[in-house]
Scaffold this active site. Structure first.
Site: not given
Ligand code: IDP
Length: 142
Positions: A11, A51, A59, A104, A114, A117, A128
Site C-alpha cells: 500500500k 473496495y 471509513f 502489519r 496498514n 493487502h 482481484e
Molecule cells: P483486510 O485488509 O485485513 O482484509 P478489511 O476489513 O477488508 O481488512 O478492510 C480493508 C482495509 O480498510 C483495511 O486493510 C484498512 O486499510 C481499512 N480499514 C478497515 N477497517 C477500518 C476502520 O475501522 N478504520 C479505518 N480503516 C479501516
C-alpha cells in the site's frame, strides 16, 4: 499439494517509506513466489471498485483517499495454500492486534495505513487478480 494464487498490494504508506524490497523479501522467505507484479497509481474509480464491499462504511472515503494517495505495488503470489499463508504473514488488519513478526505488526502505521493487502479467499483472489492483471501478465514458475 495444491498450488494456489493470491493477490497482494504493497500500500502507499509502505511504498512511500521504501519498504517494497523488505516486504518482497518476507514474501519470498515465506516460500511464496511473485509471478506477476507492477507499480500503479489507482484513481478513485479503480479504488472504489476494488473496495466495493466496503462502500457505505464510515471509513470508505478515507480508505479510497489513502489508496489513491500514491503509487502501490500490486502482485500475484503463488504457492501452497497461498491465500491463508499470505494472510498469516500479513497479520490482523489492526497492527495493534497483529501477531509479532507479521508484516502489519512490523510495518503498519495504523488501522488504515496498514502497509499491505491480501485476498481473503480463493474466490476473492481470482476476482482481484483479474481486476489488475491480464492473463498474459502472469508468469507461472516451473
Ligand atoms: P483486510 O485488509 O485485513 O482484509 P478489511 O476489513 O477488508 O481488512 O478492510 C480493508 C482495509 O480498510 C483495511 O486493510 C484498512 O486499510 C481499512 N480499514 C478497515 N477497517 C477500518 C476502520 O475501522 N478504520 C479505518 N480503516 C479501516
Amino acid at each position: 499439494m495444491t498450488i494456489e494464487r493470491t493477490f497482494s498490494i504493497v500500500k502507499p504508506d509502505a511504498v512511500k517509506r521504501n519498504l517494497i524490497g523488505a516486504i518482497y523479501n518476507r514474501i519470498e522467505k515465506a516460500g511464496l513466489r511473485v509471478v506477476a507484479a507492477k507499480m500503479i497509481r489507482m484513481d478513485a474509480n479503480k479504488a472504489k471498485g476494488f473496495y466495493a464491499e466496503h462502500e457505505g462504511k464510515p471509513f470508505f472515503d478515507d480508505l479510497v483517499a489513502f489508496m489513491t494517495s500514491g503509487p502501490v505495488m500490486v502482485q500475484v503470489l503463488e504457492g501452497e495454500n497461498a491465500v491463508v499463508r499470505y494472510r498469516e504473514l500479513m497479520g490482523k488488519t489492526n497492527p495493534e492486534e497483529a501477531a509479532c513478526g507479521t508484516l502489519r505488526a512490523d510495518y503498519a502505521l495504523s488501522l488504515r495505513h496498514n502497509s499491505v493487502h491480501g485476498a481473503d479467499s480463493p474466490e476473492s483472489a481470482a476476482r482481484e487478480i483479474a481486476y489488475f492483471f491480464a492473463d498474459d501478465e502472469i508468469c507461472p514458475r516451473d
